[in-house]
Every structure is written in structure tokens, then in C-alpha cells.
Design an enzyme around this catalytic site. Sequence first.
Site, PDB file in Angstrom:
ATOM      1  N   GLY A   9      71.236  15.428 -38.816  1.00 24.66           N
ATOM      2  CA  GLY A   9      71.652  15.611 -37.768  1.00 24.66           C
ATOM      3  C   GLY A   9      73.259  15.899 -38.024  1.00 24.66           C
ATOM      4  O   GLY A   9      74.118  15.659 -38.607  1.00 24.66           O
ATOM      5  N   CYS A  10      74.344  15.853 -36.745  1.00 27.36           N
ATOM      6  CA  CYS A  10      75.445  15.550 -35.826  1.00 27.36           C
ATOM      7  C   CYS A  10      75.856  14.550 -37.114  1.00 27.36           C
ATOM      8  O   CYS A  10      75.663  13.032 -37.271  1.00 27.36           O
ATOM      9  CB  CYS A  10      75.389  14.954 -34.991  1.00 27.36           C
ATOM     10  SG  CYS A  10      77.212  14.816 -34.267  1.00 27.36           S
TER      11      CYS A  10
END
Length: 169
Positions: A9-10
Amino acid sequence: MERAIFAGGCFWCMVQPFEEQAGILSVRSGYTGGHLPNPSYEQVCAKTTGHTEAVEIIFDPEEISYKELVELYWVQTDPTDAFGQFEDRGDNYRPVIYYTTERQKEIAEQSKANLQASGRFDQPIVTTIEPAEPFYLAEDYHQGFYKKNPKRYAQSSAIRHQFLEENWS
């Protein structure tokens, strides 16, 4: 020294958990797995380059093993979500363990099989294990983001932290 690359993810949310471990020399945010050399954040976010946001970790295997890093990786992610992580949706946020050696591949595959067999999740473990590709450093303002922008980091990671608390604690 060895190198590990994880996409979960981020990348802002993937730095701190690794950076806090003994034996970690550096954790850098960047992009990997795509077809465009040296992409920008804007290009990756446009979802046209094939890259994932990822972290590159340089570590001392005498102090922390790759297996330990993989175990730490799992507890930072939702390994049942192939379409992004938490607040962040899309292919550029897909969960991937990128291996740099055949031994890393074996460790990651065994760890994934163990997690699936554990029954912790009702759904299949969909995190992919792929060969490492060129890693391009993200722009300076992304490096150490959680330190530079603690309020924004807290806001952007709230759903992740709730999931981790509920599923990994």
C-alpha cells in the site's frame, strides 16, 4: 548487507515499522515493478506505469533475518486484498513481496504458505511474490514522511492501524 523490497500500500505507512528494527541500515520509499524508467509520483498515481509504491530496505542479516522482515511485512498489510491496501486502492498499491535472491523467494513462499495454513484469515492470501525489478527512489518529500508530517501520516494511516489492531494483535 542485503536488500529487501516490499509493497504494502502507501509507502508512507511501510517505513516506520521497518526503520525501528535493529539491523536496518536504511528504508527508502520508491517505485518498482513498472515499465517506465524513473517515474514520478504523479505518473505512478495515474495508474499507467505498472509500478507499485514500495520500500527498499538495506539490512544486516547478522542482526535481522530476511524471514523476520517477511514476518514483519505481513503484520503491516491485509494480505487478502489484491486491489490495494486500506484507504489506498488500485494496482499501484497492491501487496507484493519482491525477492532479490532465490533464497528470499523460498523464504517468502514458505512464509505465505504458513500464513495461509494458519487459518488467521478466512480468505486466501493473495499477496504476490515477484522477482525484484529496478527500484526508483521516490521524491524527497516522501522520504521519512511519518517524521516530517506526523499529523497527515496519522490521518492517512487510520484505517490501516484499525485493521492491524483487529487482525494482527
